[in-house]
Design a protein around this motif. Structure first.
Motif, mmCIF file in Angstrom:
data_model
loop_
_atom_site.group_PDB
_atom_site.id
_atom_site.type_symbol
_atom_site.label_atom_id
_atom_site.label_comp_id
_atom_site.label_asym_id
_atom_site.label_seq_id
_atom_site.Cartn_x
_atom_site.Cartn_y
_atom_site.Cartn_z
ATOM 1 N N GLN A 268 32.143 40.202 30.224
ATOM 2 C CA GLN A 268 33.032 39.416 29.373
ATOM 3 C C GLN A 268 32.600 37.949 29.311
ATOM 4 O OE1 GLN A 268 36.696 40.955 31.338
ATOM 5 N NE2 GLN A 268 37.271 41.734 29.317
ATOM 6 N N ASN A 269 31.275 37.745 29.327
ATOM 7 C CA ASN A 269 30.684 36.427 29.107
ATOM 8 C C ASN A 269 30.078 36.378 27.714
ATOM 9 O OD1 ASN A 269 31.277 35.902 31.776
ATOM 10 N ND2 ASN A 269 29.172 36.144 32.504
ATOM 11 N N VAL A 270 30.384 35.331 26.973
ATOM 12 C CA VAL A 270 29.877 35.150 25.614
ATOM 13 C C VAL A 270 29.035 33.880 25.576
ATOM 14 C CG1 VAL A 270 30.694 34.294 23.366
ATOM 15 C CG2 VAL A 270 31.499 36.485 24.232
ATOM 16 N N TYR A 271 27.993 33.882 24.730
ATOM 17 C CA TYR A 271 27.097 32.738 24.584
ATOM 18 C C TYR A 271 27.051 32.312 23.120
ATOM 19 C CZ TYR A 271 25.572 34.051 29.260
ATOM 20 O OH TYR A 271 25.553 34.351 30.597
ATOM 21 N N PHE B 104 23.701 34.527 19.959
ATOM 22 C CA PHE B 104 25.149 34.356 20.078
ATOM 23 C C PHE B 104 25.800 35.706 20.341
ATOM 24 C CE2 PHE B 104 24.775 35.510 15.624
ATOM 25 C CZ PHE B 104 25.914 36.273 15.371
ATOM 26 N N CYS B 105 27.058 35.660 20.724
ATOM 27 C CA CYS B 105 27.824 36.873 21.024
ATOM 28 C C CYS B 105 29.217 36.731 20.420
ATOM 29 C CB CYS B 105 27.987 37.088 22.525
ATOM 30 S SG CYS B 105 26.533 36.754 23.564
ATOM 31 N N VAL B 106 29.918 37.834 20.321
ATOM 32 C CA VAL B 106 31.334 37.845 19.981
ATOM 33 C C VAL B 106 32.030 38.846 20.903
ATOM 34 C CG1 VAL B 106 30.977 37.214 17.560
ATOM 35 C CG2 VAL B 106 31.103 39.640 18.205
ATOM 36 N N SER C 60 24.134 26.487 25.773
ATOM 37 C CA SER C 60 23.088 25.545 26.160
ATOM 38 C C SER C 60 22.751 24.609 25.011
ATOM 39 C CB SER C 60 21.832 26.303 26.603
ATOM 40 O OG SER C 60 21.363 27.148 25.552
ATOM 41 N N ALA C 61 23.558 24.615 23.958
ATOM 42 C CA ALA C 61 23.272 23.810 22.766
ATOM 43 C C ALA C 61 23.342 22.318 23.039
ATOM 44 C CB ALA C 61 24.233 24.181 21.633
#
Length: 377
Positions: A54-57, A64-66, A157-158
């Motif tokens: 349940q980690n999103v990036y 990216f993730c959703v 990390s943006a």
């Protein structure tokens, strides 16, 4: 514009509170960051289509993730599964599930001084959202402060080294998605507001939703959703104003695809593109808010009439093109502007009632947060 008592009390809390119960990195996150969590935040590397990570990036258009349901089926509408969603990512390496081929047909990453955002369209039935489900909002708060999903964490990390973004909002539907993560600071709660859960992507995150385009852009910081000059709209007020204009974006770098998930792309022949956002000075922030338009009334089911939901802006970008801001108006067909109730059904109706009561409890939770001197996450 009308303000309920709870909304008036909650807004100062949002403006002041910047203390969070914990801050994590993917490397030191606990197995479960919240009580009642069904998944995990210790995800490792690689990928698995049965992962409960349940980690999103939110790093780039190809990274990216959703959040989306862990299991398929007609009962997996967002309104039923919001507490147990898992992470689905464009690329492997985070210990999450990877979006199957054909999931994303258009995606637009924008980095502003204050947040990162991805908007787009696709066939999200491939990540277990039932066809026809207009979806709903996921956020780090929820009715009890544990989040929807419980324990969901967002990283980026943006802005330099990877960091947790405590304030975020994610709408997903069967054919559209949007996700925004806000850089920690005084602006974060307003720019990643989570109380407009029935108004959908185009209203909360006006931007580019064009199919067939994949791009990384720099952009201006948009106006806080729901704030119009000195007035603040609260969901449930008699009149729903139009969405803010989409902020200007520029320095857009187009990509042909984003790995193996773009429609029609062969997973065997295309590797994930590692494209960085163009380095440059960021544009100035958006101009002052305009007055709200009286266009549409929110119905009891959470849908809006008239132009309560704005249509996505159009137009493709080139590497040096600048997309000027403009008002987005008209109803969005098939957007995630539903009540998190999904397709019309008995379970959908129950979900609509749940979300209506949830808004009130969220406001109460925010007010009560003053007593403890902390922001619930």
């Amino acid at each position: 514009m009308y303000l309920t008592v709870l909304a008036a009390l909650a807004l100062p809390v949002l403006a002041r509170a910047q203390t969070y119960s914990a801050t994590y990195l993917p490397s030191n996150a606990p197995a479960k960051s919240e009580q009642g969590q069904t998944g995990t935040n210790q995800c490792g590397s690689g990928s698995s289509q049965s992962s409960m990570c349940q980690n999103v990036y939110i790093n780039a258009v190809d990274d990216f993730c959703v959040f989306a349901p862990p299991e398929p089926g007609p009962d997996s509408v967002i309104g039923n599964t919001e507490r147990i969603e898992v992470s689905w990512c464009v690329k492997p390496g985070y210990g999450t599930r990877v979006m199957p081929e054909g999931t994303i047909t258009g995606a637009h990453f924008v980095q502003t001084p204050d947040y990162v955002q991805v908007t787009g369209v696709g066939d999200l039935t491939r990540i277990n959202i039932p066809k026809g489900d207009e979806g709903g909002e996921l956020d780090p708060h929820g009715a009890d402060g544990n989040g929807n999903p419980i324990g969901g964490l967002v990283f980026s990390s943006a802005f330099g080294q990877v960091q947790q973004l405590h304030e975020w909002t994610n709408f997903v539907a069967y054919n559209e998605f949007c996700i925004r993560g806000c850089k920690d600071g005084s602006k974060a709660p307003g720019l990643c507001q989570h109380i407009y859960d029935v108004l959908g992507c185009a209203w909360n995150m006006p931007g580019n939703y064009d199919a067939g385009v994949f791009e990384n852009c720099k952009g201006d910081t948009g106006l806080p959703m729901g704030v119009y000059g000195t007035s603040t709209f609260h969901q449930g007020d008699p009149v729903t104003p139009s969405a803010h204009p989409a902020p200007s974006s520029s320095l857009c770098t187009p990509l042909g695809t984003i790995g193996n998930i773009a429609q029609g792309t062969s997973s065997a022949s295309v590797a994930s593109t590692s494209s960085a956002v163009v380095s440059s000075s960021l544009p100035s922030s958006s101009p002052a808010a305009s007055s709200p338009a009286s266009s549409g009334v929110a119905s009891a089911s959470g849908s809006t009439s008239g132009s309560a939901s704005s249509a996505p802006s159009s137009g493709s970008s080139t590497a040096t093109a600048s997309r000027s801001s403009g008002a987005t108006s008209g109803a969005t067909s098939g957007s995630s502007a539903g009540s998190s109730s999904g397709t019309p059904s008995a379970t959908g109706a129950a979900s609509s009632a749940h979300r209506a009561s949830r808004v009130e409890w969220e406001a109460v939770a925010l007010v009560l947060g003053v007593v403890g001197g902390t922001m619930l996450i």
